[in-house]
Structure formats: C-alpha cells, structure tokens
Motif scaffolding. Structure first.
Motif, PDB file in Angstrom:
ATOM      1  N   GLU A 192       0.851  -1.186   0.000  1.00  0.00           N
ATOM      2  CA  GLU A 192       0.000   0.000   0.000  1.00  0.00           C
ATOM      3  C   GLU A 192       0.890   1.240   0.000  1.00  0.00           C
ATOM      4  OE1 GLU A 192      -2.281  -0.116   3.589  1.00  0.00           O
ATOM      5  OE2 GLU A 192      -0.596   0.356   4.845  1.00  0.00           O
ATOM      6  N   ALA A 193       0.386   2.327  -0.594  1.00  0.00           N
ATOM      7  CA  ALA A 193       1.150   3.557  -0.619  1.00  0.00           C
ATOM      8  C   ALA A 193       1.215   4.118   0.787  1.00  0.00           C
ATOM      9  CB  ALA A 193       0.471   4.550  -1.559  1.00  0.00           C
ATOM     10  N   GLY A 194       2.341   4.774   1.063  1.00  0.00           N
ATOM     11  CA  GLY A 194       2.523   5.346   2.394  1.00  0.00           C
ATOM     12  C   GLY A 194       1.959   6.745   2.477  1.00  0.00           C
ATOM     13  N   VAL A 195       2.262   7.416   3.563  1.00  0.00           N
ATOM     14  CA  VAL A 195       1.830   8.794   3.760  1.00  0.00           C
ATOM     15  C   VAL A 195       2.700   9.691   2.886  1.00  0.00           C
ATOM     16  CG1 VAL A 195       1.607  10.668   5.419  1.00  0.00           C
ATOM     17  CG2 VAL A 195       1.096   8.300   6.119  1.00  0.00           C
ATOM     18  N   ALA A 196       2.047  10.516   2.088  1.00  0.00           N
ATOM     19  CA  ALA A 196       2.778  11.401   1.185  1.00  0.00           C
ATOM     20  C   ALA A 196       2.785  12.818   1.744  1.00  0.00           C
ATOM     21  CB  ALA A 196       2.134  11.386  -0.200  1.00  0.00           C
ATOM     22  N   GLN A 197       3.929  13.450   1.694  1.00  0.00           N
ATOM     23  CA  GLN A 197       4.040  14.838   2.116  1.00  0.00           C
ATOM     24  C   GLN A 197       4.786  15.633   1.065  1.00  0.00           C
ATOM     25  OE1 GLN A 197       5.322  14.015   6.635  1.00  0.00           O
ATOM     26  NE2 GLN A 197       4.883  16.174   6.228  1.00  0.00           N
ATOM     27  N   SER A 198       4.407  16.897   0.930  1.00  0.00           N
ATOM     28  CA  SER A 198       5.174  17.798   0.067  1.00  0.00           C
ATOM     29  C   SER A 198       5.051  19.214   0.600  1.00  0.00           C
ATOM     30  CB  SER A 198       4.648  17.726  -1.375  1.00  0.00           C
ATOM     31  OG  SER A 198       3.328  18.246  -1.457  1.00  0.00           O
TER      32      SER A 198
END
Lengths: 114, 108
Positions: free
Chosen positions: A1-7
């Motif tokens: 599963e995709a993880g937590v994305a931050q930008s």
C-alpha cells in the motif's frame, strides 16, 4: 500500500513569509496528525484530525498556524507569518483510528526560516 | 503529568555487544508503549509495541509497571541497528507522547 505522502520535502523562507505543507494519508486512515519536530527533540503534536473534525489542537499556535482536512482525506498545514523558531521538520502521520493507533509517518517537510 | 523520558541522547556500542535503550514514563492509567525507529534518510516507523510482545529485528522491550519503564534491548548489536530510537506512550485520544530520542551508534 502507498505510504503517507508529504510535500514539499524542503522549504526555505524568510521570516514573516507564509508557507503551506500538504499531506495525503494512507487510504482509509481516519486519523491524521501533524507534528513539529525541532532538532534534538521528539515529535510534538500540533493537531489531530478524526476524519474532517479536529480532535485536539491544543498545542497549535493558532495566531500563526492553521490546518484543515476538508474532505477527511488530505490535509494542509499553514504558517502565516513564519518566525525563526518555526524552523523544524513537520511530520504528518495517519492511523486507522481509535485503538488501532499505530501511526504511519510521511517523510516530513524540513522548513528553514531565515 | 504524562511524560516519556529517554535519559540518553547518544549511545555508542561495539558490534556484537548488548544494547539497552532506556525509557521511563509517567502515566496515571494503563499505558500503551511503543518504540519507533528512524534509520538514516528514512521515515519514522514503528519498531514494536508492548501489547504485541514480539521480537522485531532481535529487539525486545518489556513493560515494567513497577519501575514505569519500557527499555529496549538487543543481545547482540549489528551495524544496521544504528539509528534514532524514540519511545512513545499512547495517552488520551490515542495520541502519542514522545521521548526526546536516543541516537544509537554501532561501532564496527
């Protein structure tokens, strides 16, 4: 599963400028957290959301910081105006919520205020 | 007051030596304790939690309610264990209260 994305991953601004951070939690995670981590310290909770409602924002400096999670999914954290002491890593984490409280973290945004 | 204390900012041991990272807590109810780890250039991630009572990467941690401690132990350190380790306590609203962290350096 995709993880937590931050930008973004890094941001350099001058004091009194404004800045915004974005977080997209793991799909299906009801609870979202924003932390501030100053160098040499553990993470400090700024705000906790449960879906699109705020559970706790007692440590959020509301005169300059704001956060929202309008649709109960992704979230933004804003600082306006920034101070030198806001230089830190801003971490977003998410969890399924309640007793299923293992938190999964994003890579963080390193903010430098000059 | 709810608090987590990690007394060592830095711990340096030789490869193959035992490791013990200390964590003490203050909490009025039944605590749920965690160890999180951050390897170089990686994100913070869960290492283990006391209710699982499992060993992860050779690490174990036992909750000692009498001494209010949750020390992390490994009998034989490996170089890949070098990282930043954080002890955390789950308080009200399932929030985590964090220690300041211990930087573990494993010397070859």
């Amino acid at each position: 599963e995709a993880g937590v994305a931050q930008s973004p991953r890094y941001k350099i601004i001058e004091k009194r400028q404004s800045v915004a951070f974005w977080c997209n939690p793991i799909s299906g995670h009801a609870t979202l957290y924003w932390y501030q981590q100053i160098l040499g310290q553990g993470p400090k909770l700024l705000i906790q959301f449960q879906n699109n409602g705020v559970v706790d924002d007692s440590q959020l400096p509301k005169d300059r910081f704001s956060a929202e999670r309008l649709k109960g999914v992704d979230s933004t954290l804003k600082i306006q105006p920034a101070k030198l002491e806001d230089s830190a890593v801003y971490l977003c984490a998410s969890s399924l919520g309640g007793s299923r409280n293992i938190q999964y973290f994003g890579a963080g945004t390193r903010l430098s205020v000059l | 007051a709810q608090r987590v204390t990690q007394p060592e900012k830095l711990l340096s041991v030789f490869k193959g030596a035992p490791v013990e990272l200390k964590c003490n807590y203050s909490y009025s109810g039944s605590p749920e304790l965690f160890w999180y780890v951050q390897y170089s250039r990686q994100r913070l991630q869960l290492l283990l939690r006391h209710i699982s009572r499992e060993s992860i990467k050779g690490f174990t941690a036992d909750l000692n309610k009498g001494e209010t401690s949750f020390h992390l132990k490994k009998p034989f350190a490996q170089e890949e264990d070098s990282a930043m380790y954080y002890c955390a306590l789950s308080g009200s609203n399932y929030q985590l209260i964090w220690g300041a962290g211990t930087k573990l350096i494993i010397k070859p």
